[in-house]
Design an enzyme around this catalytic site. Structure first.
Site, PDB file in Angstrom:
ATOM      1  N   HIS A   1      -5.511   1.421   3.827  1.00 34.95           N
ATOM      2  CA  HIS A   1      -5.690   2.607   4.686  1.00 34.95           C
ATOM      3  C   HIS A   1      -6.359   3.780   3.960  1.00 34.95           C
ATOM      4  O   HIS A   1      -5.847   4.877   3.867  1.00 34.95           O
ATOM      5  CB  HIS A   1      -4.420   2.988   5.461  1.00 34.95           C
TER       6      HIS A   1
ATOM      7  N   HIS B   1      11.397  -0.794   4.846  1.00 37.42           N
ATOM      8  CA  HIS B   1      10.320   0.072   5.345  1.00 37.42           C
ATOM      9  C   HIS B   1       9.555  -0.723   6.396  1.00 37.42           C
ATOM     10  O   HIS B   1       9.222  -1.894   6.173  1.00 37.42           O
ATOM     11  CB  HIS B   1       9.440   0.443   4.160  1.00 37.42           C
TER      12      HIS B   1
ATOM     13  N   GLU C   1       6.453  -0.102   7.662  1.00 35.45           N
ATOM     14  CA  GLU C   1       4.984  -0.143   7.679  1.00 35.45           C
ATOM     15  C   GLU C   1       4.554  -1.612   7.647  1.00 35.45           C
ATOM     16  O   GLU C   1       5.187  -2.443   6.980  1.00 35.45           O
ATOM     17  CB  GLU C   1       4.400   0.641   6.499  1.00 35.45           C
TER      18      GLU C   1
ATOM     19  N   ASP D   1       2.582  -3.520   6.191  1.00 38.15           N
ATOM     20  CA  ASP D   1       2.370  -4.311   4.972  1.00 38.15           C
ATOM     21  C   ASP D   1       3.680  -4.926   4.482  1.00 38.15           C
ATOM     22  O   ASP D   1       3.672  -5.848   3.670  1.00 38.15           O
ATOM     23  CB  ASP D   1       1.717  -3.481   3.852  1.00 38.15           C
TER      24      ASP D   1
ATOM     25  N   HIS E   1       8.084   6.008   2.056  1.00 37.92           N
ATOM     26  CA  HIS E   1       6.858   6.718   2.356  1.00 37.92           C
ATOM     27  C   HIS E   1       6.800   7.204   3.814  1.00 37.92           C
ATOM     28  O   HIS E   1       6.003   8.056   4.185  1.00 37.92           O
ATOM     29  CB  HIS E   1       5.743   5.721   2.005  1.00 37.92           C
TER      30      HIS E   1
ATOM     31  N   ASP F   1       8.016   1.052  -1.471  1.00 40.48           N
ATOM     32  CA  ASP F   1       6.777   1.731  -1.880  1.00 40.48           C
ATOM     33  C   ASP F   1       6.952   2.524  -3.180  1.00 40.48           C
ATOM     34  O   ASP F   1       5.974   2.738  -3.913  1.00 40.48           O
ATOM     35  CB  ASP F   1       6.307   2.688  -0.780  1.00 40.48           C
TER      36      ASP F   1
ATOM     37  N   TYR G   1      -1.600   4.986  -7.525  1.00 44.21           N
ATOM     38  CA  TYR G   1      -0.784   4.685  -6.343  1.00 44.21           C
ATOM     39  C   TYR G   1      -0.009   5.933  -5.915  1.00 44.21           C
ATOM     40  O   TYR G   1      -0.015   6.323  -4.743  1.00 44.21           O
ATOM     41  CB  TYR G   1       0.177   3.542  -6.683  1.00 44.21           C
TER      42      TYR G   1
ATOM     43  N   HIS H   1       4.983  -3.422  -4.125  1.00 47.60           N
ATOM     44  CA  HIS H   1       3.572  -3.583  -4.506  1.00 47.60           C
ATOM     45  C   HIS H   1       3.501  -3.619  -6.031  1.00 47.60           C
ATOM     46  O   HIS H   1       4.062  -2.738  -6.697  1.00 47.60           O
ATOM     47  CB  HIS H   1       2.725  -2.402  -4.032  1.00 47.60           C
TER      48      HIS H   1
HETATM   49 FE1  FEO Z   1       4.298   2.520   3.271  1.00 52.42          FE
HETATM   50 FE2  FEO Z   1       3.632  -0.295   1.362  1.00 52.42          FE
HETATM   51  O1  FEO Z   1       3.859   0.719   2.949  1.00 52.42           O
END
Ligand code: FEO
Length: 402
Positions: free
Chosen positions: A30, A84, A86, A88, A153, A172, A198, A231
């Site tokens: 994004h 989370h 989101e 991903d 996040h 995150d 990041y 991640h």
């Molecule tokens: Fe806020 Fe890795 O998604």
């Protein structure tokens, strides 16, 4: 043994496995340019009952299921912990729910987001439990404690602490966008700059929630031996370094460092940028010259993280900003960097205007414009070049004052 790998599954501790996916060719997250790809980490915790902590981005569902399948039959999962929502991390949820009766545990703020994304998959009939900071789940030999991490996040964000093994599954938080076949910090060289990039592009606007969250960890006396984000690599050997870096970044600590960020149309703004940067260098302050068409905005934000001062330069195009400069200023405003001083410069042909717009946009981003901008008509010569040098000296002085 630190990390035992069996057919692509990595054991973090007895009964705790990495079962995520590696996105080798992901190049944009994004708006965050990811030249080294990324990872979506899921973790499987096996006690008498089983829990999956986070899923992966939808196209990688099969990769995650194959890894889970090397340990247990995915249909036998008892719990899915959603740290989370989101996509991903939640992208595999509908596929997984089609195969299992696992109960989902999520924060109260996550419910609305879950139904927002998965109503057409029947989410309103799923078995869902709400958890909050301090709640615990006893899996039989493995105890998960939940820690709301609001805005780290999204509003729903949460982290999960495995008490027996002292592993913090931080979603995150503490992540890095890299793809690697390795899973631990001590297996990968020079990982801190990846974590800085990041942080700059994902978590920088949320320094207040981050400081609050670090306070909760201290109050609950949570001292992890491993931090396993969703991640990138897992922090173990360098765990104290990343915790200290997060404290420093959240407090907006900067050093004697200046950035000169610009784009150019016919070379005049570039001449100014070079002159400014050289004056900063001569003044003995670290400087980086960053052309917006040669450097991704996300890389520039990483460089800005610890810079005390910066200049933004644009030629005037059609009475306004050069497009790349406008793009950068929009991105900058969203990320709200703190404790920076800035100024504007640029060239023009007849009407001018870009420098004033840059100054206004910097102010809109909450950044102190400490020096009036410099506009040069057509080409900088003699006196104008001296004025550029003076601006460089003032930027160096501003960086030294921080
Ligand atoms: Fe806020 Fe890795 O998604």
């Amino acid at each position: 043994m630190d990390a035992e790998e069996t057919g692509g599954v990595v054991e973090l501790s007895r009964g705790v496995y990495w079962v995520g996916a590696i996105d080798w060719n992901g190049r944009d997250f994004h708006g965050f340019t990811t030249p080294g790809g990324t990872t979506y980490n899921s973790y499987l915790v096996i006690g008498e009952k089983t829990a999956l902590i986070d899923t992966v981005k939808a196209p990688f569902t099969g990769e995650m299921l194959r890894r889970i399948g090397q340990i247990i039959d995915p249909s036998k999962l008892d719990y899915i912990i959603i740290n989370h929502m989101e996509p991903d991390h939640s992208g595999s949820l509908a596929d997984l729910k089609n195969q299992t009766n696992a109960k989902i545990l999520i924060t109260r703020r996550g419910i609305d987001i879950l139904n927002g994304y998965f109503r057409d998959s029947g989410s309103e009939n799923w078995d869902i439990g709400i958890v909050a900071t301090g709640d615990q789940l006893d899996l039989g030999g493995k105890t998960l404690m939940f820690l709301e991490a609001t805005m780290l996040h999204w509003p729903d964000s949460m982290e999960t602490f495995l008490k027996e093994d002292r592993i913090l599954f931080s979603n995150d938080g503490f992540g890095q966008h890299i793809a690697t076949s390795k899973r631990y910090d001590f297996e990968v060289r020079d990982i801190l700059p990846e974590a800085a990039e990041y942080y700059s592009n994902i978590l920088m606007p949320f320094h207040i929630p981050l400081l609050r969250y670090l306070g909760v960890l201290a109050r609950l006396e949570i001292e992890p031996l491993q931090i396993a984000p969703s991640h990138g690599i897992i922090w173990k050997q360098d765990l104290p370094k990343i915790l200290e870096a997060y404290r420093s970044w959240a407090n907006g600590e900067v050093k004697e460092k200046v950035l000169v960020i610009y784009d150019t149309m016919w070379g005049s703004t570039e001449i100014m940028a070079n002159e400014i940067a050289e004056a900063v260098r001569v003044a003995g302050v670290e400087v980086k010259l960053l052309n917006l068409r040669k450097n991704p905005r996300s890389h520039i934000m990483k460089e800005l993280l610890d810079a005390a001062a910066f200049a933004v330069g644009s030629p005037t195009l059609n009475n306004g900003l050069f497009p790349t400069v406008g793009d950068f200023l929009v991105y900058l405003k969203g990320l709200r960097p703190r404790k920076k001083k800035a100024m504007a410069f640029g060239s023009y042909g007849w009407g001018g205007g870009a420098v004033k717009i840059i100054e206004q946009e910097l102010k809109n981003a909450g950044i102190e414009v400490f020096e009036p901008g410099l506009q040069v008509k057509y080409r900088p010569y003699g006196k104008e070049l001296v004025r550029c040098q003076k601006l460089g000296e003032k930027l160096a002085a501003a960086a030294k004052e921080q």
